[in-house]
Scaffold this active site. Structure first.
Site, PDB file in Angstrom:
ATOM      1  N   HIS A 167       1.808 -10.115  11.550  1.00 59.54           N
ATOM      2  CA  HIS A 167       2.909 -10.680  10.770  1.00 59.54           C
ATOM      3  C   HIS A 167       4.017  -9.624  10.684  1.00 59.54           C
ATOM      4  O   HIS A 167       3.904  -8.529  11.281  1.00 59.54           O
ATOM      5  CB  HIS A 167       2.414 -11.117   9.385  1.00 59.54           C
ATOM      6  CG  HIS A 167       1.659 -10.054   8.656  1.00 59.54           C
ATOM      7  ND1 HIS A 167       2.220  -8.869   8.263  1.00 59.54           N
ATOM      8  CD2 HIS A 167       0.350  -9.989   8.265  1.00 59.54           C
ATOM      9  CE1 HIS A 167       1.324  -8.127   7.647  1.00 59.54           C
ATOM     10  NE2 HIS A 167       0.168  -8.778   7.648  1.00 59.54           N
ATOM     11  N   HIS A 201       3.106  -5.879  10.066  1.00 59.86           N
ATOM     12  CA  HIS A 201       2.685  -5.111  11.245  1.00 59.86           C
ATOM     13  C   HIS A 201       3.890  -4.758  12.120  1.00 59.86           C
ATOM     14  O   HIS A 201       3.993  -3.645  12.634  1.00 59.86           O
ATOM     15  CB  HIS A 201       1.713  -5.935  12.097  1.00 59.86           C
ATOM     16  CG  HIS A 201       0.444  -6.327  11.404  1.00 59.86           C
ATOM     17  ND1 HIS A 201       0.159  -7.628  11.037  1.00 59.86           N
ATOM     18  CD2 HIS A 201      -0.629  -5.598  11.012  1.00 59.86           C
ATOM     19  CE1 HIS A 201      -1.024  -7.682  10.467  1.00 59.86           C
ATOM     20  NE2 HIS A 201      -1.524  -6.460  10.428  1.00 59.86           N
ATOM     21  N   LYS A 206       0.732  -1.097   2.067  1.00 60.30           N
ATOM     22  CA  LYS A 206      -0.009  -2.250   1.544  1.00 60.30           C
ATOM     23  C   LYS A 206      -1.454  -1.833   1.220  1.00 60.30           C
ATOM     24  O   LYS A 206      -2.026  -2.231   0.219  1.00 60.30           O
ATOM     25  CB  LYS A 206       0.027  -3.362   2.596  1.00 60.30           C
ATOM     26  CG  LYS A 206      -1.048  -4.426   2.484  1.00 60.30           C
ATOM     27  CD  LYS A 206      -0.684  -5.435   1.443  1.00 60.30           C
ATOM     28  CE  LYS A 206      -1.538  -6.670   1.439  1.00 60.30           C
ATOM     29  NZ  LYS A 206      -2.941  -6.489   1.720  1.00 60.30           N
ATOM     30  N   ASP A 207      -2.020  -1.026   2.126  1.00 59.04           N
ATOM     31  CA  ASP A 207      -3.368  -0.494   1.913  1.00 59.04           C
ATOM     32  C   ASP A 207      -3.218   0.963   1.460  1.00 59.04           C
ATOM     33  O   ASP A 207      -3.498   1.897   2.207  1.00 59.04           O
ATOM     34  CB  ASP A 207      -4.178  -0.618   3.204  1.00 59.04           C
ATOM     35  CG  ASP A 207      -4.274  -2.065   3.664  1.00 59.04           C
ATOM     36  OD1 ASP A 207      -5.069  -2.809   3.085  1.00 59.04           O
ATOM     37  OD2 ASP A 207      -3.517  -2.468   4.575  1.00 59.04           O
ATOM     38  N   GLN A 227      -6.135   3.289   1.729  1.00 59.44           N
ATOM     39  CA  GLN A 227      -6.451   3.575   3.135  1.00 59.44           C
ATOM     40  C   GLN A 227      -5.553   4.692   3.684  1.00 59.44           C
ATOM     41  O   GLN A 227      -6.028   5.572   4.409  1.00 59.44           O
ATOM     42  CB  GLN A 227      -6.269   2.305   3.958  1.00 59.44           C
ATOM     43  CG  GLN A 227      -6.442   2.498   5.460  1.00 59.44           C
ATOM     44  CD  GLN A 227      -6.412   1.178   6.193  1.00 59.44           C
ATOM     45  OE1 GLN A 227      -7.427   0.530   6.310  1.00 59.44           O
ATOM     46  NE2 GLN A 227      -5.253   0.782   6.688  1.00 59.44           N
TER      47      GLN A 227
HETATM   48  P1  AMP Z   1      -4.588  -4.794   9.318  1.00 55.82           P
HETATM   49  O1  AMP Z   1      -4.310  -5.546  10.588  1.00 55.82           O
HETATM   50  O2  AMP Z   1      -4.691  -5.644   8.121  1.00 55.82           O
HETATM   51  O3  AMP Z   1      -5.721  -3.808   9.479  1.00 55.82           O
HETATM   52  O4  AMP Z   1      -3.293  -3.912   9.085  1.00 55.82           O
HETATM   53  C1  AMP Z   1      -2.827  -3.028  10.067  1.00 55.82           C
HETATM   54  C2  AMP Z   1      -1.769  -2.142   9.467  1.00 55.82           C
HETATM   55  O5  AMP Z   1      -0.701  -2.955   8.984  1.00 55.82           O
HETATM   56  C3  AMP Z   1      -2.278  -1.340   8.267  1.00 55.82           C
HETATM   57  O6  AMP Z   1      -1.723  -0.030   8.328  1.00 55.82           O
HETATM   58  C4  AMP Z   1      -1.757  -2.129   7.099  1.00 55.82           C
HETATM   59  O7  AMP Z   1      -1.575  -1.355   5.936  1.00 55.82           O
HETATM   60  C5  AMP Z   1      -0.426  -2.593   7.653  1.00 55.82           C
HETATM   61  N1  AMP Z   1       0.081  -3.739   6.875  1.00 55.82           N
HETATM   62  C6  AMP Z   1      -0.568  -4.894   6.606  1.00 55.82           C
HETATM   63  N2  AMP Z   1       0.181  -5.686   5.808  1.00 55.82           N
HETATM   64  C7  AMP Z   1       1.326  -5.015   5.572  1.00 55.82           C
HETATM   65  C8  AMP Z   1       2.503  -5.288   4.800  1.00 55.82           C
HETATM   66  N3  AMP Z   1       2.645  -6.416   4.114  1.00 55.82           N
HETATM   67  N4  AMP Z   1       3.481  -4.355   4.780  1.00 55.82           N
HETATM   68  C9  AMP Z   1       3.336  -3.187   5.457  1.00 55.82           C
HETATM   69  N5  AMP Z   1       2.263  -2.870   6.196  1.00 55.82           N
HETATM   70  C10 AMP Z   1       1.263  -3.764   6.256  1.00 55.82           C
END
Ligand code: AMP
Length: 300
Positions: free
Chosen positions: A56, A59, A171-172, A175
């Protein structure tokens, strides 16, 4: 290769060379370590964006931020089984490889690493990373083994991609602190770059799991961000922390959520703060129907 395909490849190659030494429209896709190593040789220093796919705008902001630093961007898509608990949603985690590749290409990504489980966890692998400190509480307590899975896969991805910098979303929040701790503790030669949260117009933080919210749940979901911003203002204005956190939990419950935690923490160590002291972060997790929402805001 047909004559037409050869001609097209030649035209693309020439086009790329004329522009900047590499074809901006040709994104490399690696599915094996051999392909990855060949692609890495071709690229030189890269910025890296690890993801689990179902991409989205959050990312894609990571990709744009990495790109703005002036290096080619490598992204990975891997739904990492070891960071899911046995009762969690690994099997039904959203997957959309075709859509993801189109988005990454449009965002100007140079390389996408799509490993299979065997490339990440060969049958004879015997090393797991365990992290204490910022990994112990909150998500770490609610999801036993989660950060060990995250740290292990991120360390492997760093070893495979060898990025100069890696971009992680705030967001995380926890993490980001866990990965930063690991990078420092293990002296890994990579710079961790945090990227601010991308939100919907109503404040809901973008997440791959938001698609599982029903319509009424989607309407209720922004209450999490609203409670966090309100509580952060109260705490910064000097209101008693425990009482402010209690009110935040109550307002989440009123919105139909089951709060897991709402906590004022030290922004890097994730230790709880009984009273406000910078650097602080207000973090929260709450279940809304089947979806676990996660969010955080700065305080002060
Ligand atoms: P994920 O695919 O959920 O593992 O996320 C991959 C990366 O995208 C991680 O570093 C997340 O923190 C980041 N991410 C996910 N959602 C958002 C968001 N709304 N804003 C900024 N970064 C995000």
């Amino acid at each position: 290769m047909s004559f037409l395909a050869a001609l097209r490849a030649l035209a693309q190659g020439l086009d790329g060379r004329v522009q900047n030494g590499q074809n901006p429209r040709q994104m490399m896709i690696a599915r094996t370590l051999q392909e990855l190593h060949a692609a890495r040789e071709a690229l030189g220093p890269v910025g890296f964006v690890p993801t689990m796919g179902a991409l989205h705008a959050g990312h894609l902001t990571l990709v744009a931020t990495a790109k703005a630093a002036g290096r080619p961007v490598a992204a990975s898509i891997f739904v990492n089984p070891t960071q899911f608990g046995p009762k969690e949603d690994f099997a039904r985690y959203p997957r959309d490889e075709k859509g993801d590749l189109e988005k990454l290409e449009a965002a100007g990504c140079a390389l996408v690493w799509l490993p299979g489980v065997d490339a990440m966890y060969p049958p004879n692998s015997a090393t797991t990373i365990t992290i204490g400190g910022p990994a112990l509480q909150w998500e770490g307590a609610s999801r036993p083994g989660h950060f060990s899975g995250v740290a292990t896969v991120v360390a492997k991805l760093f070893g495979q991609i060898r990025p100069e910098a890696a971009y992680f979303g705030e967001k995380d929040w926890q993490q980001v602190q866990v990965v930063s701790r690991m990078v420092e503790d293990l002296a890994l030669p990579v710079r961790v770059v945090p990227v601010p949260i991308v939100r919907e117009a109503d404040g809901l933080a973008l997440s791959s799991r938001n698609r599982y919210l029903s319509e009424p749940e989607r309407k209720a979901a922004p209450a999490l961000y609203a409670a966090l911003t309100h509580t952060a203002q109260e705490i910064a204005a000097g209101k008693e922390v425990a009482a402010a956190l209690h009110r935040a939990r109550q307002s989440l419950a009123q919105a139909g959520m089951v709060p897991d935690y709402v906590a004022l923490v030290h922004a890097q160590t994730l230790e709880p703060l009984a009273s406000f002291a910078a650097p602080a972060r207000l973090i929260a997790a709450a279940k809304l129907g089947q979806v676990r929402l996660l969010d955080n805001v700065p305080v002060g």
